[in-house]
Design a protein around this motif. Structure first.
Motif, PDB file in Angstrom:
ATOM      1  N   GLY A 195      53.452  31.849  59.535  1.00  0.00           N
ATOM      2  CA  GLY A 195      54.387  30.420  60.350  1.00  0.00           C
ATOM      3  C   GLY A 195      54.791  31.059  60.787  1.00  0.00           C
ATOM      4  O   GLY A 195      55.500  29.961  62.080  1.00  0.00           O
ATOM      5  N   MET A 196      54.539  32.124  62.045  1.00  0.00           N
ATOM      6  CA  MET A 196      55.844  32.805  63.467  1.00  0.00           C
ATOM      7  C   MET A 196      55.473  31.609  64.098  1.00  0.00           C
ATOM      8  O   MET A 196      56.135  30.978  65.042  1.00  0.00           O
ATOM      9  N   GLU A 197      54.451  31.508  64.358  1.00  0.00           N
ATOM     10  CA  GLU A 197      53.993  30.564  66.074  1.00  0.00           C
ATOM     11  C   GLU A 197      54.234  29.352  66.178  1.00  0.00           C
ATOM     12  O   GLU A 197      54.953  29.076  66.948  1.00  0.00           O
ATOM     13  N   ALA A 227      54.983  41.234  64.757  1.00  0.00           N
ATOM     14  CA  ALA A 227      54.233  41.317  63.270  1.00  0.00           C
ATOM     15  C   ALA A 227      54.085  40.084  62.783  1.00  0.00           C
ATOM     16  O   ALA A 227      54.353  40.353  61.406  1.00  0.00           O
ATOM     17  N   PRO A 228      53.368  39.772  63.083  1.00  0.00           N
ATOM     18  CA  PRO A 228      52.581  38.145  62.571  1.00  0.00           C
ATOM     19  C   PRO A 228      52.775  38.527  61.213  1.00  0.00           C
ATOM     20  O   PRO A 228      52.059  37.420  60.825  1.00  0.00           O
ATOM     21  N   GLU A 248      53.972  37.370  74.601  1.00  0.00           N
ATOM     22  CA  GLU A 248      53.547  38.802  74.022  1.00  0.00           C
ATOM     23  C   GLU A 248      52.971  39.055  73.004  1.00  0.00           C
ATOM     24  O   GLU A 248      53.829  38.969  72.001  1.00  0.00           O
ATOM     25  N   SER A 249      51.819  39.819  72.403  1.00  0.00           N
ATOM     26  CA  SER A 249      51.739  40.250  71.324  1.00  0.00           C
ATOM     27  C   SER A 249      50.397  41.518  71.116  1.00  0.00           C
ATOM     28  O   SER A 249      49.462  41.325  71.732  1.00  0.00           O
ATOM     29  N   PHE A 250      51.070  42.019  70.250  1.00  0.00           N
ATOM     30  CA  PHE A 250      49.572  43.047  69.626  1.00  0.00           C
ATOM     31  C   PHE A 250      48.399  42.891  69.359  1.00  0.00           C
ATOM     32  O   PHE A 250      47.059  43.137  68.775  1.00  0.00           O
ATOM     33  N   ASP A 271      62.008  40.751  71.435  1.00  0.00           N
ATOM     34  CA  ASP A 271      60.941  40.984  69.578  1.00  0.00           C
ATOM     35  C   ASP A 271      61.394  40.234  68.758  1.00  0.00           C
ATOM     36  O   ASP A 271      62.295  40.223  68.543  1.00  0.00           O
ATOM     37  N   LEU A 272      60.741  38.894  67.976  1.00  0.00           N
ATOM     38  CA  LEU A 272      60.538  38.314  67.525  1.00  0.00           C
ATOM     39  C   LEU A 272      60.363  39.025  65.808  1.00  0.00           C
ATOM     40  O   LEU A 272      59.671  39.199  65.264  1.00  0.00           O
ATOM     41  N   GLN A 273      61.438  38.943  64.780  1.00  0.00           N
ATOM     42  CA  GLN A 273      61.116  39.091  63.188  1.00  0.00           C
ATOM     43  C   GLN A 273      61.181  37.693  62.669  1.00  0.00           C
ATOM     44  O   GLN A 273      62.449  36.714  63.330  1.00  0.00           O
TER      45      GLN A 273
END
Length: 737
Positions: free
Chosen positions: A183-185, A177-178, A206-208, A82-84
């Motif tokens: 700019g996360m992507e 939590a984009p 993956e993402s919601f 999971d990325l923050q």
């Protein structure tokens, strides 16, 4: 990745031994390498992915290098991150948007509540202890090595998996939590390029957030994307339309595990979308999802899922059936060739008086096993469990043997039918309600599948290959309520038309041998019933009840033949046997389990499928089987046989009828009808008057089942019709003569 063992089949031919009525039709059943034929309830590829959720997070602190290493040691196919994003724009592996739960941020930075990741620099986060909390929360799994574990950056996590996974372990990462991290992507794609994994076949993002996924697709068109779903995200949506819509950017879906039902699997797989549910930690849930054909699972318990996908296991529950006062048939199915071991005991812990039997599960019978257990004690609860010898996964069940001969004990049975037709597919609520009653046994009164109807198992009906018929049974076995009912009590299964095709006559239907073979594979049926495919038999519950099971399909003349002395539904041998059983029975209740009704005109005009010809509806209709039933009715009356109850389903509504066939003002026998469990709901119509029927109750347009209780002490039998939620709609008590 490991090859999936779910429903694998080899290429061979299987010759079916047919009963006399089908002998002319018997031919080899071709089993091709196409596994489950057209079923959508199987993985899209030959691999089922084990995705280590936050690493092996049941065994070590999530999102630490220690947890990732443990997942790889346990042979996970993918490690999930999971990325923050930190205050200074660095991507880290962490599930929560705050540091509070999985680090010592509160102690190290007490004045910086609420400790949001975005408010801390990477240098500040690197000072945190991300492992000690696990030792405190799970002291039985604590390790000294977990103390002082750091929060890894995405780049560190990727390089660690590359180094310790030897190129065999994939990467699975979520833009958590984009909307919080603009700019996360772009940063994700930059790091994937920098670490030389962007073009890897073993990479999923993956993402919601659909927006985030679509942005990733623009930045890296070839990357495989997984759209995550919660229940609220799918609420009110047409799942087929939703899967079709997202298929332009997504390679698959990640639904919450409770969302995975046949309809979702069909929608996803028909749109070539992988299905990776989350988060699956219990073995029973893992097996249930594997039986639905998922393509992978997120789990904290990496080792449990690895063990299941690497070795054969019991895949579709267990069942007991055709129970007598001294014997029972035990059934199980594995997902591949295996030896199945059954243990049976009066001790639920299996520590004493345990009998063990082992039987091979082979491809010829779709890996189903039927084992007879003899030498049982009457009126006794038995516990059993089954497992593939190579697997540690056990499935437990229980049943109660019938009371000894001549004893008078109360009984409670449930009955129902019509499951999986006209667009109704699992899950079905009625099974759960039936299971909650803890009945002495379950009478499955026919239409246990709808082989000729479209469902996810057979989207292009009718079923024609044995794989299609098998797939139908497996589809209904994915119902958790049915699992519970079959594992809790004995079952007596009878067939009707939809086990083969609508309104069929066994001797003249080419698919009869194939449908019958699959029916016998998927139900615990005794040798006495399956021998020569006769299927009819008598079972006694002490002296309280004799249950006389009929075969209404295997011997019948064509429906469109005009009724007369030469037309039969049962065949002469079975008809004479039925009369003999009725005459010789001294049980309080004679229960005749029939798959078609007496006075409800079924089938079509000029081709009636039940006994009634419906000439009150169409005076010129010469069909039906009234001539034969008149023999049965006259016999009951002439011999003075009391307390006869015909029990069926078939018509998709509930009805209770008493009969005064000789019009002397006294009831001669009764008919109890329930259903459907899961098929089209119909309202009752007009009864054919031939045998003097009188409606005591009739109600349609709801899912229902029947409950029948016999109490010898009060000389009473009570019938109840209950809806799928267990609410009683009708109750009537018969005084036994």
């Amino acid at each position: 990745m490991r090859k999936s063992l779910v429903a694998g089949l080899a290429c061979l031919s299987l010759a079916v031994t047919a009963a006399a009525p089908y002998a002319a039709l018997a031919k080899p059943i071709e089993i091709s390498p196409t596994e489950n034929g057209q079923s959508t309830l199987r993985p899209l590829t030959s691999d089922v992915a084990v995705i280590a959720h936050r690493g092996a997070s049941a065994y070590g602190p999530e999102h630490t290098l220690a947890a990732y290493k443990q997942a790889m040691t346990m042979k996970a196919d993918y490690v999930e991150f999971d990325l923050q994003m930190t205050k200074d724009g660095q991507l880290i592996a962490m599930h929560d948007e705050t540091l509070a739960r999985t680090t010592n941020a509160k102690e190290l930075y007490p004045d910086r509540a609420p400790w949001r990741v975005k408010d801390f620099t990477l240098d500040e986060i690197k000072r945190l202890d991300a492992g000690s909390w696990f030792n405190k929360a799970y002291p039985d799994k604590a390790k000294q090595a977990y103390i002082g574990q750091q929060v890894p950056t995405l780049e560190e996590a990727i390089e660690f998996v590359k180094q310790h996974g030897n190129g065999k372990v994939g990467l699975y990462m979520e833009t958590k939590a984009p909307n919080v991290y603009p700019g996360m992507e772009e940063k994700v794609i930059d790091i994937l390029k920098k670490t030389n994994v962007l073009d890897s076949e073993m990479l999923f993002l993956e993402s919601f957030s659909e927006d985030s996924l679509r942005k990733l697709k623009t930045l890296a068109p070839a990357v495989k994307l997984i759209q995550l779903y919660t229940g609220s995200m799918l609420a009110g949506k047409d799942v087929h339309q939703e899967m079709k819509r997202i298929s332009d950017y997504a390679a698959g879906v990640g639904p919450s595990k409770e969302l995975v039902v046949p309809k979702l699997m069909e929608a996803a797989h028909q749109n070539k979308l992988l299905v990776h549910p989350w988060t699956v930690n219990a073995e029973d849930d893992m097996v249930s999802l594997l039986s639905l054909g998922v393509d992978g699972q997120f789990t904290n318990n990496t080792d449990l899922l690895v063990n299941l996908v690497e070795k054969p296991f019991v895949s579709h529950g267990v069942a007991s059936g055709d129970v007598t006062d001294s014997s029972a048939i035990l059934w199980a199915r594995t997902n591949a060739k295996a030896n199945v071991q059954f243990e049976i005991s009066t001790d639920s812990t299996f520590k004493k008086d345990t009998t063990v039997k082992t039987s091979p599960a082979d491809v010829e019978h779709d890996f189903t096993v039927n084992v007879k257990i003899d030498g049982l004690k009457p009126d006794t609860t038995y516990y059993y469990r089954a497992h593939a010898v190579s697997s540690k996964y056990n499935v437990n069940g229980s049943f109660k043997t019938a009371p000894e001969e001549n004893s008078l004990k109360p009984l409670t049975m449930v009955w129902g039918g019509d499951t999986g037709g006209q667009g109704e597919i699992p899950p079905f609520k009625s099974y759960k309600a039936m299971s909650a009653l803890n009945p002495d046994f379950f009478l499955f009164s026919g239409d246990t599948i709808y082989a000729d109807n479209a469902t996810p198992a057979v989207p292009n009906p009718p079923s024609e290959t044995v794989q299609d018929f098998w797939a139908k049974y497996k589809e209904n076995r994915t119902d958790a309520g049915l699992h519970s009912l079959l594992q809790k009590t004995g079952t007596f299964a009878i067939w009707d038309d939809h086990e083969v095709t609508n309104d069929f006559s066994g001797p003249s239907q080419p698919l009869t041998p194939t449908g019958l073979s699959a029916f016998k594979d998927y139900w615990p049926i005794s040798g006495e019933r399956s021998e020569a495919d006769k299927l009819y038999h008598k079972y006694s519950w002490g002296n309280t009840m004799d249950m006389i099971i009929l075969n209404n399909r295997g011997y019948r003349s064509p429906n469109n033949q005009a009724d007369g002395a030469d037309k039969t539904m049962l065949g002469d041998e079975q008809l004479q046997w039925l009369k003999q059983q009725l005459l010789e029975s001294d049980a309080k209740v004679k229960l005749v389990a029939t798959s078609v009704p007496i006075s409800i005109p079924t089938g079509k005009a000029m081709a009636r499928d039940g006994w009634a010809n419906g000439d009150n509806v169409n005076p010129n209709d010469p069909t039906g089987y009234e001539n034969e039933f008149k023999q049965i009715s006259d016999f009951i009356i002439e011999k003075g046989i009391k307390n006869v109850f015909f029990v069926t389903t078939d018509v998709h509504f509930a009805e209770v009828i008493k009969y005064d066939a000789n019009h002397d003002g006294k009831a001669d026998y009764n008919e109890l009808i329930s259903g459907p469990i899961g098929a089209v709901k119909i309202n009752p119509g007009t009864l054919d008057p031939t045998f003097g029927p009188e409606k005591l109750y009739a109600e349609g347009n709801f899912f229902n089942y029947g409950v029948f209780r016999v109490d010898p002490a009060t000389q009473q039998a009570t019938v109840e019709i209950q809806d799928e939620n267990g609410k009683t709609h009708f109750s009537h008590t018969f005084e036994l003569e």
